[in-house]
Design a protein around this motif. Structure first.
Motif, mmCIF file in Angstrom:
data_model
loop_
_atom_site.group_PDB
_atom_site.id
_atom_site.type_symbol
_atom_site.label_atom_id
_atom_site.label_comp_id
_atom_site.label_asym_id
_atom_site.label_seq_id
_atom_site.Cartn_x
_atom_site.Cartn_y
_atom_site.Cartn_z
ATOM 1 N N ARG A 13 0.843 -1.209 0.000
ATOM 2 C CA ARG A 13 0.000 0.000 0.000
ATOM 3 C C ARG A 13 0.873 1.252 0.000
ATOM 4 O O ARG A 13 1.053 1.886 -1.030
ATOM 5 N N ASP A 14 1.532 1.569 1.118
ATOM 6 C CA ASP A 14 2.383 2.767 1.125
ATOM 7 C C ASP A 14 3.588 2.559 0.211
ATOM 8 O O ASP A 14 4.026 3.487 -0.475
ATOM 9 N N LEU A 73 -7.028 -0.330 3.442
ATOM 10 C CA LEU A 73 -7.110 1.055 3.915
ATOM 11 C C LEU A 73 -8.409 1.706 3.448
ATOM 12 O O LEU A 73 -8.896 1.420 2.344
ATOM 13 N N HIS A 97 -8.659 -0.708 8.100
ATOM 14 C CA HIS A 97 -7.761 0.337 8.597
ATOM 15 C C HIS A 97 -8.300 1.675 8.095
ATOM 16 O O HIS A 97 -8.200 1.978 6.916
ATOM 17 N N PHE A 99 -8.650 5.970 8.377
ATOM 18 C CA PHE A 99 -7.817 7.093 8.820
ATOM 19 C C PHE A 99 -8.443 8.432 8.476
ATOM 20 O O PHE A 99 -9.226 8.549 7.536
ATOM 21 N N SER A 139 -6.075 5.327 12.207
ATOM 22 C CA SER A 139 -4.854 6.136 12.100
ATOM 23 C C SER A 139 -5.204 7.609 12.109
ATOM 24 O O SER A 139 -6.078 8.049 11.348
ATOM 25 N N GLU A 141 -3.887 10.625 10.792
ATOM 26 C CA GLU A 141 -2.852 11.053 9.847
ATOM 27 C C GLU A 141 -2.198 12.350 10.326
ATOM 28 O O GLU A 141 -2.865 13.222 10.867
ATOM 29 N N ASP A 142 -0.904 12.440 10.120
ATOM 30 C CA ASP A 142 -0.107 13.611 10.548
ATOM 31 C C ASP A 142 -0.211 13.822 12.058
ATOM 32 O O ASP A 142 -0.176 14.959 12.554
ATOM 33 N N ASN A 167 -3.094 3.968 15.528
ATOM 34 C CA ASN A 167 -1.814 4.210 14.864
ATOM 35 C C ASN A 167 -1.488 5.696 14.904
ATOM 36 O O ASN A 167 -2.350 6.537 14.638
ATOM 37 N N PRO A 169 0.939 8.140 13.191
ATOM 38 C CA PRO A 169 1.961 8.318 12.161
ATOM 39 C C PRO A 169 2.724 9.636 12.280
ATOM 40 O O PRO A 169 2.181 10.638 12.726
ATOM 41 N N THR A 171 3.603 11.347 9.520
ATOM 42 C CA THR A 171 3.300 11.260 8.082
ATOM 43 C C THR A 171 4.334 11.952 7.208
ATOM 44 O O THR A 171 4.599 11.517 6.085
ATOM 45 N N HIS A 202 3.891 4.681 12.627
ATOM 46 C CA HIS A 202 4.042 4.613 11.163
ATOM 47 C C HIS A 202 4.903 5.823 10.795
ATOM 48 O O HIS A 202 4.416 6.953 10.806
ATOM 49 N N HIS A 204 7.612 8.048 8.449
ATOM 50 C CA HIS A 204 8.192 8.298 7.120
ATOM 51 C C HIS A 204 9.618 8.804 7.280
ATOM 52 O O HIS A 204 10.035 9.248 8.346
HETATM 53 O O1 KIV Z 1 1.619 8.270 6.328
HETATM 54 C C1 KIV Z 1 0.469 8.131 6.780
HETATM 55 O O2 KIV Z 1 -0.009 8.872 7.638
HETATM 56 C C2 KIV Z 1 -0.321 7.029 6.244
HETATM 57 C C3 KIV Z 1 -1.633 6.750 6.921
HETATM 58 C C4 KIV Z 1 -2.707 6.498 5.936
HETATM 59 C C5 KIV Z 1 -1.464 5.640 7.886
HETATM 60 O O3 KIV Z 1 0.110 6.340 5.350
#
Ligand code: KIV
Ligand code: ZN
Length: 509
Positions: A13-14, A73, A97, A99, A139, A141-142, A167, A169, A171, A202, A204
């Motif tokens: 996915r990601d 997702l 999942h 978000f 999740s 996000e951010d 979760n 993240p 992001t 999660h 990055h």
């Molecule tokens: O980076 C992120 O926040 C995501 C979420 C959808 C989990 O990929």
């Protein structure tokens, strides 16, 4: 007994969101089966609402891959969640999942929603998902750039609504390890009910800290890490699965935690992902890079010969890197071939084995000794095959310092023989122009990489190229041969077959 850290793999996915990566269903399934062999806890198979292709891929993984949780997702919207469930319903252990972003910057500029509306959407999404399955992940996000008090309020509300994993993240890869560790500690301290659920992270890699941040979070109590093989993913990628797992293993006295990963499958999985995505692994990449266990300096070599642990903190065999002096040649039979492939960790269908054996024999005619690296290159070419609309019959190229490069190509197009001739700026250009004339197809070349598989002038050439079609889709092709021009032609023919196959499967959707 030491506590378990769940490994949530989001390569499909990601990872698939990496620029220029475009996998077909067959490849996604191949990866999912390998991830199951690697023994990850969760495979995030895709984003079913995003496209018909994504939906079918998640559905196929859910149907076929057993012994692992399969996640899909979904944005915090009813339509996304319903679609995710449709794709996941046949999974042995399905997880939805869902978000939504919780940072002010995302809420104001992207979602154009205020805090109350985001909180309500998050709760509604979890309730709807819960109506389908007991295993629901939420999740934020951010999360790392979110207001802590608001984030904790959202998390408490989704836990009350039934989320079983929350979760957090980073992001955009903004956190520093000490900050992220502290952030995860604070979130746990301030969120009522969080002790009942699994806390996930999660991260990055925009500042190269995704693995460090994930480990800092684990130290603070996170028990699920979301990661990708080779760290592939959006922009600079995600936390690398192999690095997280091997750090927890190698420093187990510090963490006192275990994962379920079968570490001896790591190297093979990394190779598969790099082959199928066409994203090479940098030579000095930790754990799986070509140089990760090489010792160049005399002092180091001397040390390792006397005692391996002087300069090696991981035994390469632990991650599935095997050293062998065994080489195959043109007299090697099918049995030895099959056995060596099995030892290298390749499980092939009878069809794939036949194809690979034919290529092996062809190459063994031109190269005396076929090493493990050669075998891997042959296999990489074979597993990238799709049903062949175009087949290379022969290629002749006339080139030199004083002649205009000219290529004659013989192709079988759906079984019909076609021959074309073309001139070009160089021999590869001439060959590509001849292929374009024969097939009536032409694509913009995005990248062309040629790599010698082993040393020596009779080494196999491995050509990986990326082309862009008129809809801006990027496809990867690969070709292997002792002849660089033949390898180049094979790569172009391979990418054209992949495009035709993709177009056909899109039409069926
Ligand atoms: O980076 C992120 O926040 C995501 C979420 C959808 C989990 O990929
Ligand atoms: Zn992400």
């Amino acid at each position: 007994m030491s506590e378990h850290v769940y490994i949530f793999d989001t390569t499909l996915r990601d990872g698939e969101q990496s620029p220029g990566v475009n996998l077909n269903i067959r490849e996604k399934l191949q990866i999912a089966h390998q991830l199951a062999r690697l023994n990850v806890d969760v495979i995030e198979a895709g984003f079913p609402f995003a496209s018909a292709g994504d939906f079918r891929a998640v559905q196929s993984v859910a149907r076929e891959v057993r012994g692992v949780t399969v996640a899909g997702l979904a944005r915090a919207r009813a339509s996304d969640i319903d679609r995710a469930w449709e794709a996941l319903r046949e999974a042995e252990q399905p997880r939805i999942h869902t978000f939504i972003a919780t940072s002010d910057i995302h809420m104001q500029h992207k979602l154009r929603m205020n805090r109350d509306a985001v909180l309500e959407a998050a709760v509604e999404a979890v309730k709807r998902a819960k109506g389908y399955t007991s295993d629901v992940e939420f999740s934020a996000e951010d999360a790392f750039r979110s207001d802590l008090e608001f984030l904790c309020r959202v998390l408490a509300a989704v836990i009350a609504a039934g989320a079983t994993t929350v979760n957090i993240p980073d992001t955009v890869g903004y956190a520093m390890p000490d900050e992220f560790g502290e952030f995860i500690r604070q979130v746990q301290e301030r969120t009522p009910g969080i002790e009942k659920v699994v806390v996930s992270v999660h991260c990055h890699n925009d500042l190269g800290l995704a693995v460090a941040n994930s480990l800092a979070a684990v130290k603070s109590g996170a028990r699920q890490v979301e990661c990708t093989v080779n760290g592939i993913g959006e922009r600079a990628g995600n936390a690398a699965l192999e690095e997280v797992v091997m750090a927890l293993y190698t420093r187990r006295e510090k963490y006192g935690l275990t994962t379920g990963i079968h570490t001896n499958e790591i190297y093979h999985t990394s190779k598969l992902i790099s082959t199928v995505t066409g994203m090479p692994v940098q030579f000095n990449k930790a754990i799986v890079g070509k140089n990760a266990f090489l010792h160049e300096s005399g002092i180091h070599q001397d040390g390792v010969l006397k005692e391996r642990t002087t300069y090696e903190i991981i035994n390469p065999s632990l991650v599935g890197i095997t050293c062998t002096n065994l080489v195959l040649g043109k007299h090697s039979g099918r049995h030895a071939f099959r056995q060596r492939l099995a030892e290298l960790g390749f499980e092939l269908s009878e069809d794939e084995l036949n194809q690979a054996f034919v290529r092996f024999k062809e190459l063994a005619d031109t190269k005396k000794q076929i090493t493990d690296e050669d075998l891997e290159a042959i296999l990489e070419e074979t597993i990238r095959q799709v049903p062949a609309t175009f087949e290379l019959d022969y290629l002749h190229v006339f080139s030199g310092t004083t002649v205009k490069p000219t290529a004659v190509i013989g192709l079988l197009i759906e079984g019909e023989f076609v021959q074309e001739t073309a001139c070009g700026n160089g021999p590869v250009d001439a060959a590509y122009k001849a292929i374009e004339k024969a097939t009536g197809r032409k694509y913009a070349l995005v990248s062309y990489v040629i790599d010698a598989v082993t040393g020596g002038t009779d080494a196999l050439a491995n050509v990986t190229l990326k082309v862009r079609d008129k809809d801006n889709r990027v496809y990867t092709g690969r070709g292997v041969s002792t002849d660089v021009l033949e390898a180049s032609a094979r790569a172009y023919v391979n990418v054209m077959n992949r495009i035709v196959y993709d177009q056909k499967t899109r039409k069926q959707d």
